[in-house]
Write an enzyme that holds these catalytic residues in place. Structure first.
Site, PDB file in Angstrom:
ATOM      1  N   LYS A  72      -5.993   0.149  33.781  1.00 43.06           N
ATOM      2  CA  LYS A  72      -5.157  -1.051  33.859  1.00 43.06           C
ATOM      3  C   LYS A  72      -5.396  -1.767  35.191  1.00 43.06           C
ATOM      4  O   LYS A  72      -5.529  -1.116  36.241  1.00 43.06           O
ATOM      5  CB  LYS A  72      -3.681  -0.635  33.734  1.00 43.06           C
ATOM      6  CG  LYS A  72      -2.696  -1.796  33.663  1.00 43.06           C
ATOM      7  CD  LYS A  72      -1.269  -1.282  33.464  1.00 43.06           C
ATOM      8  CE  LYS A  72      -0.275  -2.411  33.279  1.00 43.06           C
ATOM      9  NZ  LYS A  72       1.092  -1.940  33.020  1.00 43.06           N
ATOM     10  N   SER A 147       3.355  -4.130  28.956  1.00 41.13           N
ATOM     11  CA  SER A 147       2.379  -4.891  29.720  1.00 41.13           C
ATOM     12  C   SER A 147       0.972  -4.288  29.702  1.00 41.13           C
ATOM     13  O   SER A 147       0.013  -4.990  30.003  1.00 41.13           O
ATOM     14  CB  SER A 147       2.835  -5.044  31.166  1.00 41.13           C
ATOM     15  OG  SER A 147       2.850  -3.790  31.822  1.00 41.13           O
ATOM     16  N   SER A 171       5.980  -0.096  29.228  1.00 37.98           N
ATOM     17  CA  SER A 171       4.649  -0.713  29.187  1.00 37.98           C
ATOM     18  C   SER A 171       3.496   0.178  28.765  1.00 37.98           C
ATOM     19  O   SER A 171       2.403  -0.322  28.531  1.00 37.98           O
ATOM     20  CB  SER A 171       4.316  -1.322  30.545  1.00 37.98           C
ATOM     21  OG  SER A 171       4.937  -2.565  30.636  1.00 37.98           O
TER      22      SER A 171
END
Ligand code: GLN
Length: 476
Positions: A72, A147, A171
């Site tokens: 990420k 997210s 997330s």
């Protein structure tokens, strides 16, 4: 090679058996990404040459030897851009590896590719990314969740075997559910956050996103443990997660919290989750209804605490120390306001304003302090439930993935997708989302997830429960 279904465990076996070389694996992943990512938009950066060079040198005897893992964009990987999908960090190159990255490297893994996310991890759809839209591979008209939407999408799209995400209020679990992956949020303090762009420091955790529970156990094994560079990481032993994985659920008590089956929960999702609960009953678990009476306040208290902490954490993004620097400010104040005005997107600004407001004198007691008290009540709900049951089962998401753009004008609607996930972060416990089938919508099968929650530092139990379902329901 069937990259769409290959697990990390399988890749590791093939590499060790000499049937697959790390170089061939990285080539296959990169080729697939070249082919499909234009459509999916899961990656924001890939340094193929560098990854290939590492693959050529990989020590395949190590636990994750030669295995590429997507990261990420909020986690620092030395020498690569790390913008958390925000304009404010444009041009920032990570000067060091986050602890999770050093640990992955020490275990032989190759961090490959930065995945898209909501700006600074604020969002549930990956639509707040300042870089690009990410599409759900199961239906490219739809969001992948967020997210950590890029991480989930590259796994579902066959462009990665596994990824790291971060979870402040859901997330990791929410996009995993929407894309049909496994997503594990470790207990607060289980994994070091050193090198993670901070969102809300009392809630943030890094965790694995994978195709199987076995894979999640392997990655957690590597990244878990105390780190002197993150004082919130607890100095407690890390059990052998793979060893307990096959012990099953016979004789366990699993609680179904009645507050998680509410109006607003898509009936098809509820049906899939009920079926998963029946599977557990058939596997020999005792199913009992429990109550977590303060559940309805979780989203509200989360959005007060998370925004309050974010407003403080994001103060460092001032255009002096990192990333983008706006031109033309005549003094420091103007420099700050220009940099932040241009650098942050709408959602981030909304959060900073909200967070500053709830901390301001006169409102602090009414909002922030009260949210902290509610947080204590939520934690106690779990403590009481875990006196009676070994773990809890609930839906991960209230509905399958919706269309891109469907809710952009209505942030509250988006905040409500976190209704089942934020409580685990507020309580500091561990939770996992695993795929439990799909629902049909407009001719497409959209994945849904079942969430399992266990007491803090009981990831071994959590993984074992998740694995029991996986073994009962899939060929894995
Ligand atoms: N969707 C939640 C939010 O927008 C959670 C985000 C996260 O876990 N990083 O804050």
């Amino acid at each position: 090679m069937e990259l769409n279904t290959l697990t990390l465990t399988e890749a590791r076996q093939k590499i060790r058996a000499g049937e697959l070389s790390p170089v061939a694996l990285i080539d296959a992943i990169n080729d697939t990404a070249n082919r499909v990512d234009e459509k999916i938009g899961g990656y924001v950066f890939r340094d193929y040459e560098n990854a290939r060079a590492q693959a050529a040198q990989a020590d395949i005897q190590l636990p994750l030897g030669g295995i590429p893992i997507a990261i990420k964009d909020a986690i620092n990987v030395k020498g690569e851009p790390c913008t958390a999908a925000s304009k404010v960090l444009e041009g920032y190159i990570a000067p060091y590896d986050a602890t999770v990255i050093s640990k992955l490297r020490a275990a032989g893994a190759i961090p490959f590719g930065r995945t898209n996310m909501d700006e600074l991890a604020m969002g549930s759809t990956t639509e707040t990314s300042a870089i690009q839209i990410t599409r759900n591979p199961h239906d490219t008209e739809r969001i992948p969740g967020g997210s950590s939407g890029g991480s989930a999408a590259v796994i579902a799209g066959g462009e990665a075997l596994a990824a790291l995400g971060s979870d402040t209020g859901g997330s990791i679990r929410q996009p995993a559910a929407m894309c049909g992956c496994v997503g594990l949020k470790p207990s607060y303090g289980r994994v070091s956050r050193y090198g993670l762009a901070a969102f809300a420091s009392s809630l943030d955790q890094i965790g694995p996103m994978t195709r199987s529970v076995e894979d999640a156990a392997l990655i957690l094994q590597v990244i878990a443990g105390h780190d002197p560079l993150d004082s919130t990481s607890l100095d407690v032993p890390v059990p052998n997660y793979s060893a307990q994985l096959g012990s099953g659920v016979r004789g366990m008590k699993l609680g179904v919290p009645k507050e998680y089956f509410i109006e607003g929960l898509d009936v098809r999702v509820a049906t899939r989750v009920r079926e998963a609960i029946e599977t557990y009953r058939n596997l020999g678990a005792e199913i009992v209804e429990v109550s977590l009476p303060h559940t309805q306040y979780a989203v509200a208290s989360y959005y007060i605490i998370a925004t309050a902490e974010a407003s403080a954490n994001l103060a460092r993004l001032d255009g002096v120390r990192y990333g983008r620097r706006a031109a033309g400010g005549k003094d420091l104040a103007e420099h700050y306001s220009r940099t932040r005005g241009e650098g942050f997107g709408h959602e981030v600004k909304r959060r900073i304003i909200l967070g500053t407001y709830v901390l301001s004198s006169g409102y602090y007691d009414a909002y922030y302090l009260r949210a902290q008290k509610v947080r204590t009540l939520i934690r106690r709900d779990f403590e009481e439930a875990f006196q009676k049951v070994d773990a809890l089962i609930s839906p991960t998401i209230p509905s399958p993935a919706f269309k891109i753009g469907e809710h952009v004008k209505d942030p509250l609607q988006i905040y409500l997708t976190d209704i089942f996930t934020t409580a685990a972060n507020l309580a500091g416990i561990c939770a996992i989302s695993i795929p439990c089938g799909s629902v049909k919508e407009a001719g497409r099968q959209l994945p849904v997830g079942v969430q399992i929650l266990a007491p803090a530092f009981q990831e071994d139990r959590l993984l074992c429960i998740a694995r029991a379902y996986e073994m009962a329901t899939s060929t894995r």
